[in-house]
Design a protein around this motif. Structure first.
Motif, PDB file in Angstrom:
ATOM      1  N   THR A 172       0.888  -1.154   0.033  1.00  0.00           N
ATOM      2  CA  THR A 172      -0.155  -0.094   0.038  1.00  0.00           C
ATOM      3  C   THR A 172       1.001   1.336  -0.015  1.00  0.00           C
ATOM      4  OG1 THR A 172      -1.627  -0.993   1.284  1.00  0.00           O
ATOM      5  CG2 THR A 172      -1.927   1.124   1.286  1.00  0.00           C
ATOM      6  N   ILE A 173       1.007   2.244  -0.973  1.00  0.00           N
ATOM      7  CA  ILE A 173       1.570   3.183  -1.019  1.00  0.00           C
ATOM      8  C   ILE A 173       0.853   4.314  -1.023  1.00  0.00           C
ATOM      9  CG2 ILE A 173       3.258   4.507  -2.823  1.00  0.00           C
ATOM     10  CD1 ILE A 173       2.584   0.918  -3.282  1.00  0.00           C
ATOM     11  N   THR A 174       1.066   5.379  -0.272  1.00  0.00           N
ATOM     12  CA  THR A 174       0.418   6.556   0.066  1.00  0.00           C
ATOM     13  C   THR A 174       1.267   7.712  -0.676  1.00  0.00           C
ATOM     14  OG1 THR A 174      -0.388   5.676   2.071  1.00  0.00           O
ATOM     15  CG2 THR A 174      -0.585   8.041   1.986  1.00  0.00           C
ATOM     16  N   PHE A 175       0.471   8.548  -1.290  1.00  0.00           N
ATOM     17  CA  PHE A 175       1.029   9.941  -1.877  1.00  0.00           C
ATOM     18  C   PHE A 175       0.336  11.226  -1.220  1.00  0.00           C
ATOM     19  CE2 PHE A 175       0.975   6.351  -4.937  1.00  0.00           C
ATOM     20  CZ  PHE A 175       2.024   6.545  -5.550  1.00  0.00           C
ATOM     21  N   ASP A 176       1.244  12.224  -1.189  1.00  0.00           N
ATOM     22  CA  ASP A 176       0.802  13.465  -0.660  1.00  0.00           C
ATOM     23  C   ASP A 176      -0.028  14.307  -1.607  1.00  0.00           C
ATOM     24  OD1 ASP A 176       2.860  14.589  -1.640  1.00  0.00           O
ATOM     25  OD2 ASP A 176       3.996  14.967   0.138  1.00  0.00           O
ATOM     26  N   ALA A 177      -0.277  15.535  -1.234  1.00  0.00           N
ATOM     27  CA  ALA A 177      -0.704  16.454  -2.156  1.00  0.00           C
ATOM     28  C   ALA A 177      -0.037  16.975  -3.292  1.00  0.00           C
ATOM     29  CB  ALA A 177      -1.554  17.642  -1.427  1.00  0.00           C
ATOM     30  N   VAL A 207       4.995   8.982   0.309  1.00  0.00           N
ATOM     31  CA  VAL A 207       5.403   9.508   1.657  1.00  0.00           C
ATOM     32  C   VAL A 207       5.495   7.891   2.454  1.00  0.00           C
ATOM     33  CG1 VAL A 207       4.499  11.538   1.406  1.00  0.00           C
ATOM     34  CG2 VAL A 207       2.775   9.777   2.338  1.00  0.00           C
ATOM     35  N   SER A 208       4.708   6.827   1.994  1.00  0.00           N
ATOM     36  CA  SER A 208       4.842   5.767   2.779  1.00  0.00           C
ATOM     37  C   SER A 208       4.696   4.648   1.920  1.00  0.00           C
ATOM     38  CB  SER A 208       4.088   5.735   4.139  1.00  0.00           C
ATOM     39  OG  SER A 208       2.539   5.688   3.779  1.00  0.00           O
ATOM     40  N   LEU A 209       5.443   3.361   2.289  1.00  0.00           N
ATOM     41  CA  LEU A 209       4.906   2.038   1.477  1.00  0.00           C
ATOM     42  C   LEU A 209       4.954   1.011   2.692  1.00  0.00           C
ATOM     43  CD1 LEU A 209       5.115  -0.225  -0.360  1.00  0.00           C
ATOM     44  CD2 LEU A 209       7.625   0.208  -0.425  1.00  0.00           C
ATOM     45  N   ARG A 210       3.810   0.542   2.827  1.00  0.00           N
ATOM     46  CA  ARG A 210       3.471  -0.438   3.664  1.00  0.00           C
ATOM     47  C   ARG A 210       3.486  -1.633   3.197  1.00  0.00           C
ATOM     48  NH1 ARG A 210       1.991  -1.338   8.819  1.00  0.00           N
ATOM     49  NH2 ARG A 210       0.542  -2.915   9.296  1.00  0.00           N
ATOM     50  N   TYR A 256       4.783   2.948  -8.996  1.00  0.00           N
ATOM     51  CA  TYR A 256       5.532   1.980  -8.045  1.00  0.00           C
ATOM     52  C   TYR A 256       5.445   0.755  -8.729  1.00  0.00           C
ATOM     53  CZ  TYR A 256       6.645  -1.026  -4.218  1.00  0.00           C
ATOM     54  OH  TYR A 256       7.056  -2.269  -3.494  1.00  0.00           O
ATOM     55  N   TYR A 257       6.638  -0.039  -8.696  1.00  0.00           N
ATOM     56  CA  TYR A 257       6.913  -1.065  -9.161  1.00  0.00           C
ATOM     57  C   TYR A 257       7.676  -2.165  -8.122  1.00  0.00           C
ATOM     58  CZ  TYR A 257       6.075   0.686 -13.765  1.00  0.00           C
ATOM     59  OH  TYR A 257       5.522   1.383 -14.901  1.00  0.00           O
ATOM     60  N   LEU A 283      -2.634   2.083  -4.500  1.00  0.00           N
ATOM     61  CA  LEU A 283      -2.122   3.507  -4.499  1.00  0.00           C
ATOM     62  C   LEU A 283      -3.026   4.034  -3.945  1.00  0.00           C
ATOM     63  CD1 LEU A 283      -0.057   1.995  -6.371  1.00  0.00           C
ATOM     64  CD2 LEU A 283       0.195   4.112  -7.572  1.00  0.00           C
ATOM     65  N   ARG A 284      -2.733   5.029  -2.762  1.00  0.00           N
ATOM     66  CA  ARG A 284      -3.608   6.041  -2.189  1.00  0.00           C
ATOM     67  C   ARG A 284      -3.351   7.346  -2.397  1.00  0.00           C
ATOM     68  NH1 ARG A 284      -7.169   3.386   1.263  1.00  0.00           N
ATOM     69  NH2 ARG A 284      -6.537   1.340   1.692  1.00  0.00           N
ATOM     70  N   PHE A 285      -4.139   8.042  -3.058  1.00  0.00           N
ATOM     71  CA  PHE A 285      -3.745   9.302  -3.499  1.00  0.00           C
ATOM     72  C   PHE A 285      -4.562  10.610  -2.659  1.00  0.00           C
ATOM     73  CE2 PHE A 285      -3.463   6.801  -7.296  1.00  0.00           C
ATOM     74  CZ  PHE A 285      -2.268   7.092  -7.648  1.00  0.00           C
TER      75      PHE A 285
END
Length: 332
Positions: free
Chosen positions: A163-168, A173-176, A261-262, A276-278
């Motif tokens: 799970t990859i989180t992206f900021d504005a 910003v994070s990879l879980r 992300y790969y 991917l969480r935007f």
């Protein structure tokens, strides 16, 4: 420590050394009985006090021509002798290092190969340029069992969920990561993971936080390549067939806008899910599910993905790898 002058002579092609496993140091003896080829070779070379140049010269006297770089790769676990072509060289190594006959030969190739599992791809198979060597050098510095070009080979990947989180600002910003693994044999007690930051990443500031099933061991970073290798330790050695679940998170907000992300899969993975969480106020223009044979190859699979109302785009891969699987992102 035995020195160069104490090495055995060869008379009519026969070894005169009277070495036995019982006469060798405990650590080397254990490596020859239960360890991996590269580990046993490295310990034997150190015990005999030989440089690689001198070792190569002794092999040449026995009619075996082998490059010093190849010897270096073998003892660091970055390459494995090819069977049957390399058998004469390995037997010559046993002679020079005063080891019992076939002591190294029986260690060639991980045991799982003999159970029908194919060796994992190397980073050189999957990465372009110098990145493969950079990653393998970082892993070699860790020197952790079961590290080699077959590192992590004793753990079968049943399921991986990233799970990859992206900021504005479109930055990752994070990879879980959550992994479900099964031990192929008795003994694995750790997992080695590699993180490559996006362009502009300050790798020295990147954090890795463990959750369920593991804790952080040793860590190595290469600031020039924005790359970090980390040893994740389990609380016990797994028995053959054991299922082990573990989670960790990488936090890094130092890179530029992310291209996506790969995950590099050196081995087969039965089930891979990447989400991917935007930021809802900074959604991408397009997300594409992709599979590549190498990082510099054209996608063999390219499918456009939807982004739901919550700002999440998900891609699922069944029986993926070896290769790269992930999501390419285009921004407005």
């Amino acid at each position: 420590m035995a020195q160069d002058g104490n090495l055995p002579l060869i008379i009519d092609g026969a070894r005169t050394s009277r070495a036995s496993v019982a006469e060798l140091p405990k650590e080397l003896t254990e490596a020859l009985r239960t360890g991996e080829f590269h580990h046993a070779l490295r310990l034997a070379i150190a015990y005999r006090g030989l440089s690689l140049a001198r070792l190569r010269a002794h092999l040449a006297l026995r009619g075996v021509q082998i490059g010093q770089s190849t010897l270096s790769y073998w003892q660091r676990g970055l390459r494995q002798p090819e069977v049957p072509k390399a058998l004469p060289a390995v037997r010559a190594l046993e002679s020079v290092l005063q080891l019992p006959a076939d002591a190294l030969v029986v260690l060639i190739g991980p045991r799982l190969v003999r159970r029908g599992h194919q060796p994992a791809a190397s980073f050189h198979d999957l990465r372009s340029g110098d990145m493969g060597s950079i990653v393998e050098d970082l892993l070699a510095e860790l020197g952790a069992y079961p590290s080699s070009n077959h590192y992590n080979a004793d753990l079968e990947l049943l399921s991986v969920h990233d799970t990859i989180t992206f900021d504005a600002e479109h930055r990752q910003v994070s990879l879980r990561t959550r992994l479900v693994t099964r031990a192929r044999r008795h003994g694995p007690d750790r997992y080695l993971t590699v993180y490559n930051g996006d362009p502009g990443c300050r790798i020295d500031d990147v954090e890795l936080i463990t959750d369920e099933g593991c804790r952080v061991g040793r860590m190595r970073r290469n600031p020039d390549a924005d790359t970090m290798a980390t040893e994740l330790l389990f609380d016990r050695k797994l028995a053959e067939g054991d299922i082990h679940v573990f989670c960790f998170e990488v936090r890094d907000d130092s890179g530029s806008a992310s291209p996506g992300y790969y995950r590099m899969l050196r081995d087969r993975c039965a089930s891979y899910l990447v989400q991917l969480r935007f930021d809802r106020n900074a959604l991408p223009a397009r997300c594409t599910r992709q599979v590549r044979a190498r990082d510099d190859a054209l996608p063999v699979v390219a499918e456009e993905l939807a982004c739901d109302m919550g700002g999440v785009s998900s891609a699922f891969f069944n029986d993926a790898g070896p290769g790269l699987a992930g999501v390419a992102v285009e921004w407005n």
